[in-house]
Design an enzyme around this catalytic site. Structure first.
Site, PDB file in Angstrom:
ATOM      1  N   GLU A  34     -27.927  33.005  73.396  1.00 29.03           N
ATOM      2  CA  GLU A  34     -29.253  31.617  74.477  1.00 29.03           C
ATOM      3  C   GLU A  34     -30.229  32.132  74.243  1.00 29.03           C
ATOM      4  O   GLU A  34     -29.929  33.912  75.274  1.00 29.03           O
ATOM      5  CB  GLU A  34     -28.223  31.096  75.308  1.00 29.03           C
ATOM      6  N   CYS A  69     -32.313  23.195  78.087  1.00 26.22           N
ATOM      7  CA  CYS A  69     -31.142  23.263  77.600  1.00 26.22           C
ATOM      8  C   CYS A  69     -31.388  22.793  76.796  1.00 26.22           C
ATOM      9  O   CYS A  69     -29.996  22.698  75.601  1.00 26.22           O
ATOM     10  CB  CYS A  69     -29.778  23.180  78.683  1.00 26.22           C
ATOM     11  N   SER A  77     -25.024  28.900  83.015  1.00 24.92           N
ATOM     12  CA  SER A  77     -24.960  29.714  81.762  1.00 24.92           C
ATOM     13  C   SER A  77     -23.311  29.823  81.485  1.00 24.92           C
ATOM     14  O   SER A  77     -22.713  28.937  83.023  1.00 24.92           O
ATOM     15  CB  SER A  77     -25.081  30.769  82.109  1.00 24.92           C
ATOM     16  N   LYS A  98     -25.615  22.955  96.186  1.00 23.09           N
ATOM     17  CA  LYS A  98     -25.964  24.190  96.351  1.00 23.09           C
ATOM     18  C   LYS A  98     -26.772  24.528  95.046  1.00 23.09           C
ATOM     19  O   LYS A  98     -26.226  24.817  94.201  1.00 23.09           O
ATOM     20  CB  LYS A  98     -24.779  24.823  96.740  1.00 23.09           C
ATOM     21  N   GLU A 132     -30.753  29.425  93.885  1.00 19.37           N
ATOM     22  CA  GLU A 132     -31.337  30.114  95.010  1.00 19.37           C
ATOM     23  C   GLU A 132     -32.890  30.962  94.016  1.00 19.37           C
ATOM     24  O   GLU A 132     -33.788  31.255  95.050  1.00 19.37           O
ATOM     25  CB  GLU A 132     -30.603  31.799  94.944  1.00 19.37           C
ATOM     26  N   PHE A 135     -31.717  27.121  87.400  1.00 18.86           N
ATOM     27  CA  PHE A 135     -32.939  26.649  88.011  1.00 18.86           C
ATOM     28  C   PHE A 135     -33.785  26.039  87.506  1.00 18.86           C
ATOM     29  O   PHE A 135     -35.324  25.481  88.338  1.00 18.86           O
ATOM     30  CB  PHE A 135     -33.271  28.107  88.229  1.00 18.86           C
TER      31      PHE A 135
HETATM   32  P1  NAD Z   1     -26.774  30.541  86.525  1.00 16.78           P
HETATM   33  O1  NAD Z   1     -25.310  30.480  85.510  1.00 16.78           O
HETATM   34  O2  NAD Z   1     -27.138  32.218  86.385  1.00 16.78           O
HETATM   35  O3  NAD Z   1     -26.312  30.107  87.522  1.00 16.78           O
HETATM   36  C1  NAD Z   1     -26.830  28.510  87.623  1.00 16.78           C
HETATM   37  C2  NAD Z   1     -25.915  28.160  89.064  1.00 16.78           C
HETATM   38  O4  NAD Z   1     -24.760  29.605  89.529  1.00 16.78           O
HETATM   39  C3  NAD Z   1     -27.152  29.383  90.344  1.00 16.78           C
HETATM   40  O5  NAD Z   1     -26.863  27.917  91.500  1.00 16.78           O
HETATM   41  C4  NAD Z   1     -26.002  30.505  91.045  1.00 16.78           C
HETATM   42  O6  NAD Z   1     -25.793  30.732  92.256  1.00 16.78           O
HETATM   43  C5  NAD Z   1     -25.022  30.389  90.621  1.00 16.78           C
HETATM   44  N1  NAD Z   1     -24.240  31.735  89.890  1.00 16.78           N
HETATM   45  C6  NAD Z   1     -25.197  32.631  90.024  1.00 16.78           C
HETATM   46  N2  NAD Z   1     -24.789  33.155  89.451  1.00 16.78           N
HETATM   47  C7  NAD Z   1     -22.930  33.638  89.252  1.00 16.78           C
HETATM   48  C8  NAD Z   1     -22.069  34.073  89.473  1.00 16.78           C
HETATM   49  N3  NAD Z   1     -22.217  35.677  88.901  1.00 16.78           N
HETATM   50  N4  NAD Z   1     -20.441  33.147  90.188  1.00 16.78           N
HETATM   51  C9  NAD Z   1     -20.490  32.242  90.796  1.00 16.78           C
HETATM   52  N5  NAD Z   1     -22.088  31.217  90.881  1.00 16.78           N
HETATM   53  C10 NAD Z   1     -23.319  32.523  90.256  1.00 16.78           C
HETATM   54  O7  NAD Z   1     -27.676  29.893  84.984  1.00 16.78           O
HETATM   55  P2  NAD Z   1     -29.491  29.227  85.759  1.00 16.78           P
HETATM   56  O8  NAD Z   1     -29.807  30.611  84.905  1.00 16.78           O
HETATM   57  O9  NAD Z   1     -29.607  29.666  86.581  1.00 16.78           O
HETATM   58  O10 NAD Z   1     -30.035  28.538  84.836  1.00 16.78           O
HETATM   59  C11 NAD Z   1     -30.352  28.557  83.190  1.00 16.78           C
HETATM   60  C12 NAD Z   1     -28.404  27.913  82.056  1.00 16.78           C
HETATM   61  O11 NAD Z   1     -27.919  27.198  82.590  1.00 16.78           O
HETATM   62  C13 NAD Z   1     -28.579  28.799  81.019  1.00 16.78           C
HETATM   63  O12 NAD Z   1     -27.793  29.490  80.072  1.00 16.78           O
HETATM   64  C14 NAD Z   1     -29.142  26.957  80.611  1.00 16.78           C
HETATM   65  O13 NAD Z   1     -28.906  26.776  79.370  1.00 16.78           O
HETATM   66  C15 NAD Z   1     -28.378  26.340  81.513  1.00 16.78           C
HETATM   67  N6  NAD Z   1     -28.224  25.208  81.589  1.00 16.78           N
HETATM   68  C16 NAD Z   1     -27.551  23.774  80.894  1.00 16.78           C
HETATM   69  C17 NAD Z   1     -27.591  22.500  81.307  1.00 16.78           C
HETATM   70  C18 NAD Z   1     -26.580  21.754  80.306  1.00 16.78           C
HETATM   71  O14 NAD Z   1     -26.328  20.636  81.167  1.00 16.78           O
HETATM   72  N7  NAD Z   1     -25.864  21.926  79.572  1.00 16.78           N
HETATM   73  C19 NAD Z   1     -28.770  22.641  81.868  1.00 16.78           C
HETATM   74  C20 NAD Z   1     -29.645  23.242  82.203  1.00 16.78           C
HETATM   75  C21 NAD Z   1     -28.898  24.224  82.234  1.00 16.78           C
END
Ligand code: NAD
Length: 482
Positions: A382, A281, A226, A173, A176, A149
């Site tokens: 985090e 991040c 994450s 994708k 959401e 997000f």
């Molecule tokens: P998230 O893991 O909740 O969601 C990421 C994606 O995975 C979304 O598209 C979501 O729909 C999907 N998703 C969520 N739960 C899922 C599940 N159980 N099974 C399958 N798909 C699922 O992450 P977020 O809250 O949207 O983003 C924040 C996280 O992203 C933080 O941990 C941040 O550090 C990380 N991040 C990392 C980088 C990097 O380059 N390392 C960059 C930006 C953000």
């Protein structure tokens, strides 16, 4: 309430799945749209169409593919204010931060043009008598891009332009929680002249991800999110014979040496911890100091944090917006409570902040803890919010050892005026993106966005450099005798 559209077959489409996820304007605390969960048949249909489109797309000469990217680049610059406003509305970050997000996305479109050069193979004449050998790099087919997000536009664009420049087709994708910036950009993608089904947009959450993982026609997945989800997508995707690159969570340490120029750098340090409301991040999370400079650094840091102007990102002179959701704000507040319970000293308590103008917004003020120890949850996990933890160490070696014990290795920075310490730090620190007098070590588009330990799964990183060439193509070696 309007439902966010998919983009398949060259046109926006109403989704047919269950309407499930609200999209908010987090500054107002108001729902502004809804996202439907993609159904398996919607995912399979989109992938079939992308699969069928790929061969023809890959046969369009690469200079012509790149021309479409340049058209997209121009259209994105022309619409940057509009896109940035959408990002601010759906995410909460300030307009300037959202503009930065869009600029980074555009730079990746520009950088992808270099694929023309990087994809050049190599050849040897006469490797045996009358025998020649050459290496060709070929596209693989359909790639899926699954994004988080916090950078609704930039992160899909870490992958999208490179994948298509190299002759693949993609299904995006987005999160959401923040799907509107990508929904808007599909209009520009259409206008730029991409043939139908070269770039598609599907909305949804974890079920959509499951259908993507299980679709046999998808050759690879570029994921960012994450750590638990990244690890799951990496393991399941690779077990189903897909290529996967998965960026994950972070806990970034910022080391301020006694010889650092604090006056010059304090704004930069504060920006690292509280920019994007800490939902980055690359955000600083732990500030590391020494006996000699601890008091002066902490004083300057707290004073500067107190000065931050919090509010709706579309308004002028706002430095920090709200958090993404009420549930996320509650989670960050729980971390603050855990810090207090574990014995850290709270110097600035963001829970006390109230926004009179937008009382329903998900705002949280900057929070600073002192006397934090390495074993506390606020130092290890985090938080992804505007919470800073200060840890005092005995010496430089201890700082390095402590930072390297963290399970994460996304980014780390040193502030110093010593070339010796800067060089040692760069050499010894286990983090993918390292800053020297830079608090947010964000690589520009033509470098890979690195990440180590539990901050990255895979071996080829997002963005430019050569990693994307290797990730989005396969090698073929041809040996010929005439
Ligand atoms: P998230 O893991 O909740 O969601 C990421 C994606 O995975 C979304 O598209 C979501 O729909 C999907 N998703 C969520 N739960 C899922 C599940 N159980 N099974 C399958 N798909 C699922 O992450 P977020 O809250 O949207 O983003 C924040 C996280 O992203 C933080 O941990 C941040 O550090 C990380 N991040 C990392 C980088 C990097 O380059 N390392 C960059 C930006 C953000």
């Amino acid at each position: 309430m309007r439902i966010v559209k998919n983009f398949v077959n060259g046109a926006y489409e109403e989704p047919t799945g269950e309407v499930k996820y609200p999209v908010y304007n987090p500054a107002f605390g108001e729902k502004i749209a809804m996202v439907a969960e993609a159904k398996r048949d919607e995912v399979d249909r989109a992938v079939d169409l992308a699969f069928d489109a790929q061969k023809k797309w890959s046969e369009i000469p690469i200079p012509d593919r790149v021309k479409i990217l340049f058209k997209l680049e121009t259209l994105m610059w022309d619409s940057i204010e509009e896109i940035a406003e959408i990002t601010t509305i759906e995410h909460g970050k300030t307009f300037e931060e959202a503009r930065g997000d869009a600029i980074r996305a555009i730079q990746n479109v520009e950088s992808a043009a270099a694929a023309t050069y990087h994809i050049m193979g190599s050849s040897n004449k006469d490797i045996a008598s009358g025998v020649d050998e050459e290496l060709i790099r070929e596209p693989l087919g359909v790639f899926a891009i699954i994004s988080p997000f916090n950078f609704p536009l930039m992160i899909p664009f870490w992958f999208l332009p490179y994948a298509v420049a190299l002759g693949n087709t993609v299904v995006v994708k987005p999160s959401e929680k923040t799907p509107l910036s990508m929904e808007k950009s599909m209009e520009l993608i259409k206008k730029a002249g991409f043939p139908d089904n070269v770039i598609q947009l599907l909305n949804g959450g974890k079920e959509a991800v499951e259908y993507i993982l299980e679709n046999k026609k998808i050759a690879g997945i570029s994921f960012v999110g994450s750590t638990p989800v990244a690890e799951y997508v990496y393991k399941k995707g690779t077990s189903l014979k897909k290529r996967v690159q998965a960026g994950a969570s972070a806990k970034n340490f910022i080391l301020v040496m006694p010889d650092a120029d604090l006056e010059k750098n304090i704004k930069n340090i504060i920006g690292s911890f509280f920019g994007n409301a800490g939902e980055r991040c690359l955000a600083g999370a732990v500030l590391v100091t020494f006996e000699e400079n601890h008091d002066s650094v902490v004083k300057k840091f707290v004073d500067a944090a107190r000065e931050l102007r919090i509010g709706y990102g579309m308004e002028k002179d706002v430095d920090m917006g709200p958090l993404i959701r009420e549930e996320h704000r509650s989670k960050v507040k729980e971390y603050i409570e855990s810090g207090i319970n574990e014995g850290a000293k709270i110097l600035l308590d963001g829970r006390k902040y109230r926004n009179e103008r937008y009382p329903n917004g998900f705002f949280l003020g900057p929070t600073v803890f002192d006397y934090v120890t390495e074993d506390m949850r606020i130092a290890r996990e985090e938080i992804f919010g505007p919470v800073a933890s200060v840890i005092k160490v005995d010496n430089f070696d201890h700082a390095i050892e402590m930072i390297n014990r963290s399970r994460y290795g996304n980014a780390s920075s040193i502030y110093t005026s010593s070339g010796y310490y800067a060089r040692e730090y760069v050499k010894r620190i286990k983090a993918g993106n390292v800053g020297v007098n830079i608090g947010v070590a964000a690589p520009i588009a033509f470098y890979p966005f690195a990440g180590m330990k539990d901050s990255f799964f895979g071996d080829l990183h997002p963005q430019g450099g050569l990693d994307h060439i290797l990730f989005f193509t396969d090698s073929k070696v041809v040996i010929s005798r005439w």
